[in-house]
Design an enzyme around this catalytic site. Sequence first.
Site, short mmCIF file in Angstrom:
data_model
loop_
_atom_site.label_atom_id
_atom_site.label_comp_id
_atom_site.label_asym_id
_atom_site.label_seq_id
_atom_site.Cartn_x
_atom_site.Cartn_y
_atom_site.Cartn_z
N ASP A 30 0.46 -1.36 -0.28
CA ASP A 30 0.03 -0.08 -0.22
C ASP A 30 0.74 1.21 -0.41
OD1 ASP A 30 -3.36 0.68 1.05
OD2 ASP A 30 -1.61 2.21 0.66
N GLY A 93 -15.37 3.12 4.13
CA GLY A 93 -14.33 4.01 4.32
C GLY A 93 -13.91 2.89 2.62
N GLN A 94 -14.42 2.49 2.07
CA GLN A 94 -13.45 1.98 0.74
C GLN A 94 -13.69 3.63 -0.18
OE1 GLN A 94 -16.11 -0.45 -1.53
NE2 GLN A 94 -14.62 -0.92 -3.08
N HIS A 100 -10.23 -5.55 -2.59
CA HIS A 100 -8.77 -5.44 -2.41
C HIS A 100 -8.84 -6.58 -0.91
CE1 HIS A 100 -9.89 -0.93 -2.27
NE2 HIS A 100 -9.06 -0.96 -0.82
N HIS A 102 -6.94 -5.47 2.33
CA HIS A 102 -5.48 -4.77 3.32
C HIS A 102 -5.59 -6.10 3.83
CE1 HIS A 102 -6.96 -0.36 2.78
NE2 HIS A 102 -8.15 -1.06 2.28
P1 AMP Z 1 -9.44 1.44 0.40
O1 AMP Z 1 -9.65 3.20 1.41
O2 AMP Z 1 -9.53 0.77 1.66
O3 AMP Z 1 -10.20 1.37 -0.73
O4 AMP Z 1 -8.17 0.92 0.31
C1 AMP Z 1 -7.55 1.83 -1.15
C2 AMP Z 1 -6.13 1.99 -0.15
O5 AMP Z 1 -5.34 1.93 -1.59
C3 AMP Z 1 -6.07 2.86 0.22
O6 AMP Z 1 -4.59 2.17 1.27
C4 AMP Z 1 -4.44 3.62 -0.49
O7 AMP Z 1 -3.57 3.98 0.26
C5 AMP Z 1 -4.31 2.66 -1.92
N1 AMP Z 1 -3.84 2.87 -2.57
C6 AMP Z 1 -4.05 4.18 -3.71
N2 AMP Z 1 -3.25 4.02 -4.48
C7 AMP Z 1 -2.59 2.94 -4.23
C8 AMP Z 1 -1.22 3.15 -4.76
N3 AMP Z 1 -1.36 3.67 -6.62
N4 AMP Z 1 -0.37 1.85 -5.25
C9 AMP Z 1 -0.23 1.48 -3.68
N5 AMP Z 1 -1.47 1.57 -2.72
C10 AMP Z 1 -2.64 2.49 -3.42
#
Ligand code: AMP
Length: 114
Positions: A30, A93-94, A100, A102
Amino acid sequence: MGSCIFCRIVEGAIPAKIVYQDDRVLAFEDVNAQAPVHMLVIPKRHVAAVQDCQDGDQTLLGYLLLTCSKVAALKNLAASGYRIVTNTGADGGQSVFHLHLHVLGGRHMGWPPG
Ligand code: AMP
């Protein structure tokens, strides 16, 4: 899905620190880590969120969890433990609408989450 940032990562159009990949899934770090280890495990095929999955996605969903376990072990988290989270929709919180999971570890996780 040209506008999906995670699809762009799958395609290699956007760089990522890849931890593991095969024909079905991709795991990468991340970019905004919330723990000493913070990885994302995604299906290579675009699915927006877990609520968009169908009965036919059962195998993929199980494989995503197994991949979380695999990458956690790769990062030496198996003994200390870790957290697997999938945020779904606005209240969940998406922020990226490509399914994905985490995988967070390397510190103690509090409960309840914020
Ligand atoms: P969510 O908020 O659960 O949808 O998680 C999305 C996650 O994607 C967040 O933790 C971001 O930091 C991560 N994220 C967004 N863009 C990127 C990227 N280009 N590379 C790696 N992680 C990313």
